[in-house]
Design a protein around this motif. Structure first.
Motif, PDB file in Angstrom:
ATOM      1  N   SER A   1      37.508 -77.562  62.148  1.00 16.60           N
ATOM      2  CA  SER A   1      38.100 -77.338  60.837  1.00 16.60           C
ATOM      3  C   SER A   1      38.975 -78.519  60.437  1.00 16.60           C
ATOM      4  O   SER A   1      39.304 -79.392  61.252  1.00 16.60           O
ATOM      5  CB  SER A   1      38.947 -76.065  60.857  1.00 16.60           C
ATOM      6  OG  SER A   1      40.132 -76.257  61.619  1.00 16.60           O
ATOM      7  N   GLY A   2      39.388 -78.538  59.180  1.00 16.80           N
ATOM      8  CA  GLY A   2      40.292 -79.574  58.717  1.00 16.80           C
ATOM      9  C   GLY A   2      41.627 -79.547  59.424  1.00 16.80           C
ATOM     10  O   GLY A   2      42.337 -80.564  59.488  1.00 16.80           O
ATOM     11  N   GLU A   3      41.979 -78.386  59.986  1.00 15.34           N
ATOM     12  CA  GLU A   3      43.223 -78.249  60.754  1.00 15.34           C
ATOM     13  C   GLU A   3      43.053 -78.653  62.210  1.00 15.34           C
ATOM     14  O   GLU A   3      43.988 -78.588  62.995  1.00 15.34           O
ATOM     15  CB  GLU A   3      43.729 -76.798  60.664  1.00 15.34           C
ATOM     16  CG  GLU A   3      44.353 -76.437  59.332  1.00 15.34           C
ATOM     17  CD  GLU A   3      43.316 -76.238  58.230  1.00 15.34           C
ATOM     18  OE1 GLU A   3      42.102 -76.154  58.560  1.00 15.34           O
ATOM     19  OE2 GLU A   3      43.693 -76.188  57.057  1.00 15.34           O
TER      20      GLU A   3
ATOM     21  N   ASP B   1      33.617 -69.268  56.646  1.00 14.49           N
ATOM     22  CA  ASP B   1      34.237 -69.585  55.355  1.00 14.49           C
ATOM     23  C   ASP B   1      35.545 -70.317  55.628  1.00 14.49           C
ATOM     24  O   ASP B   1      36.594 -69.693  55.831  1.00 14.49           O
ATOM     25  CB  ASP B   1      34.472 -68.298  54.562  1.00 14.49           C
ATOM     26  CG  ASP B   1      35.029 -68.558  53.171  1.00 14.49           C
ATOM     27  OD1 ASP B   1      35.142 -69.743  52.781  1.00 14.49           O
ATOM     28  OD2 ASP B   1      35.382 -67.578  52.484  1.00 14.49           O
ATOM     29  N   PHE B   2      35.485 -71.647  55.646  1.00 16.55           N
ATOM     30  CA  PHE B   2      36.656 -72.445  55.977  1.00 16.55           C
ATOM     31  C   PHE B   2      37.607 -72.529  54.783  1.00 16.55           C
ATOM     32  O   PHE B   2      37.172 -72.696  53.636  1.00 16.55           O
ATOM     33  CB  PHE B   2      36.241 -73.852  56.417  1.00 16.55           C
ATOM     34  CG  PHE B   2      35.640 -73.900  57.784  1.00 16.55           C
ATOM     35  CD1 PHE B   2      36.447 -73.939  58.906  1.00 16.55           C
ATOM     36  CD2 PHE B   2      34.258 -73.899  57.956  1.00 16.55           C
ATOM     37  CE1 PHE B   2      35.892 -73.969  60.181  1.00 16.55           C
ATOM     38  CE2 PHE B   2      33.701 -73.927  59.219  1.00 16.55           C
ATOM     39  CZ  PHE B   2      34.516 -73.970  60.337  1.00 16.55           C
ATOM     40  N   LYS B   3      38.879 -72.417  55.058  1.00 17.45           N
ATOM     41  CA  LYS B   3      39.901 -72.459  54.016  1.00 17.45           C
ATOM     42  C   LYS B   3      39.917 -73.832  53.348  1.00 17.45           C
ATOM     43  O   LYS B   3      40.002 -74.850  54.017  1.00 17.45           O
ATOM     44  CB  LYS B   3      41.271 -72.146  54.625  1.00 17.45           C
ATOM     45  CG  LYS B   3      42.397 -72.042  53.610  1.00 17.45           C
ATOM     46  CD  LYS B   3      43.695 -71.661  54.310  1.00 17.45           C
ATOM     47  CE  LYS B   3      44.846 -71.563  53.310  1.00 17.45           C
ATOM     48  NZ  LYS B   3      46.122 -71.190  53.994  1.00 17.45           N
ATOM     49  N   ASN B   4      39.801 -73.834  52.016  1.00 11.34           N
ATOM     50  CA  ASN B   4      39.816 -75.069  51.234  1.00 11.34           C
ATOM     51  C   ASN B   4      38.770 -76.069  51.722  1.00 11.34           C
ATOM     52  O   ASN B   4      39.001 -77.283  51.746  1.00 11.34           O
ATOM     53  CB  ASN B   4      41.212 -75.723  51.266  1.00 11.34           C
ATOM     54  CG  ASN B   4      42.280 -74.821  50.690  1.00 11.34           C
ATOM     55  OD1 ASN B   4      42.062 -74.135  49.686  1.00 11.34           O
ATOM     56  ND2 ASN B   4      43.435 -74.784  51.335  1.00 11.34           N
TER      57      ASN B   4
ATOM     58  N   ASP C   1      42.569 -70.814  59.523  1.00  9.25           N
ATOM     59  CA  ASP C   1      41.784 -71.801  58.784  1.00  9.25           C
ATOM     60  C   ASP C   1      40.371 -71.362  58.441  1.00  9.25           C
ATOM     61  O   ASP C   1      39.641 -72.084  57.759  1.00  9.25           O
ATOM     62  CB  ASP C   1      41.723 -73.115  59.570  1.00  9.25           C
ATOM     63  CG  ASP C   1      41.206 -72.914  60.989  1.00  9.25           C
ATOM     64  OD1 ASP C   1      41.022 -71.757  61.409  1.00  9.25           O
ATOM     65  OD2 ASP C   1      41.001 -73.924  61.687  1.00  9.25           O
ATOM     66  N   VAL C   2      39.961 -70.177  58.892  1.00  8.37           N
ATOM     67  CA  VAL C   2      38.580 -69.760  58.650  1.00  8.37           C
ATOM     68  C   VAL C   2      38.449 -68.245  58.784  1.00  8.37           C
ATOM     69  O   VAL C   2      39.156 -67.613  59.583  1.00  8.37           O
ATOM     70  CB  VAL C   2      37.609 -70.467  59.639  1.00  8.37           C
ATOM     71  CG1 VAL C   2      37.843 -69.993  61.062  1.00  8.37           C
ATOM     72  CG2 VAL C   2      36.155 -70.279  59.231  1.00  8.37           C
ATOM     73  N   THR C   3      37.567 -67.682  57.980  1.00  9.35           N
ATOM     74  CA  THR C   3      37.125 -66.300  58.168  1.00  9.35           C
ATOM     75  C   THR C   3      35.654 -66.344  58.537  1.00  9.35           C
ATOM     76  O   THR C   3      34.851 -66.995  57.859  1.00  9.35           O
ATOM     77  CB  THR C   3      37.318 -65.470  56.887  1.00  9.35           C
ATOM     78  OG1 THR C   3      38.717 -65.365  56.612  1.00  9.35           O
ATOM     79  CG2 THR C   3      36.740 -64.067  57.050  1.00  9.35           C
TER      80      THR C   3
END
Length: 262
Positions: free
Chosen positions: A15-17, A138-141, A105-107
């Motif tokens: 993820s981006g995080e 579904d990654f956040k942003n 960061d993700v669902t």
């Protein structure tokens, strides 16, 4: 987000995080797994494991991960999760098709697939392990990604697209045990509406394998793997005139970054 291919069906999504989510661990006899990653720091870097089903080439690497990170969370379909809990693995989260698990960061939602699922087939009589599944991340942003798991072509892919609206799909396209390039191309053209598609469940040649020795061992033990070698570019050829979706065959060990554009 980043996607790294580590085998025919094993991927790490970063993820981006900076969190690392691993799908379907398979290390021993995996010709796509880079030798340099076979170290404690790699296994310890994994934040969560997602299992699509129970077959050995999707679950046999669990023991190695748990050895290095005993508290690692493992998400699996209900019956498979119970098998793992009965084996003494501590942090297994059972969910079922339609269920979701959320992190900062993700669902991640477990979705349907059309395939069988058993467990322990290489060590004795296989046991029923529930139903196979895919996942939507579904990654956040960031992008939403659909990982089909091992599956045949199914009309449910249209529902998955309509409900979750993924922009990236990792699709089985090896044939034999899953749908082949022809069916995957149909899914891309008629059921999905993704910007990128990554062919999956295909095996490398001796020249493209991260571990040619592992490929030789795998072919000796399971000669049927030969039918699924070097098929990634078939999907690309079938979709060469389809401009809505870019086919990205990932090499074994290759990591690709996908950035949202405003």
């Amino acid at each position: 987000m980043k996607i790294q291919r580590l085998g025919h069906a094993m991927y790490i999504l970063t993820s981006g995080e900076g969190k690392n989510y691993l799908i379907d661990p398979f290390f021993d006899m995996n010709p796509g797994f880079p030798k340099e990653l076979n170290i404690a720091s790699f296994y310890q870097s994994i934040d969560c494991v997602f299992l699509t089903h129970g077959h050995f080439d999707h679950t046999s690497g669990l023991s190695k991960i748990v050895e290095h990170k005993p508290e690692i969370m493992i998400v699996a379909q209900y019956e498979l999760a119970l098998i793992l809990l009965q084996q003494g693995i501590k942090n297994v989260l059972p969910i079922n098709i339609g269920g979701s698990v959320s992190f900062d960061d993700v669902t991640v939602t477990m979705v349907q697939a059309r395939h069988s699922s058993s467990y322990g087939e290489t060590t004795g009589t296989p046991v029923y392990a529930g139903e196979s599944a895919g996942y939507v991340f579904d990654f956040k942003n960031d992008y939403t990604l659909y990982h089909s798991g091992d599956t045949a072509l199914m009309a449910d892919m249209k529902l998955i697209q309509d409900v979750y609206q993924p922009e990236i799909a990792i699709l089985s396209s090896s044939g034999h045990f899953t749908m082949g390039p022809k069916e995957a191309a149909y899914a891309v053209r008629n059921l999905l509406n993704v910007k990128y598609v990554i062919p999956s469940h295909t095996f490398p040649t001796t020249e493209t394998a991260a571990s040619p020795e592992s490929l030789a061992q795998l072919l000796a033990a399971f000669p049927i793997v030969e039918f699924m070698i070097d098929r990634d570019n078939e999907l690309k050829e079938l979709l060469k005139d389809y401009k809505k979706t870019i086919v990205i065959p990932l090499a074994y060990g290759e990591e690709r970054e996908f950035q949202l554009k405003d």
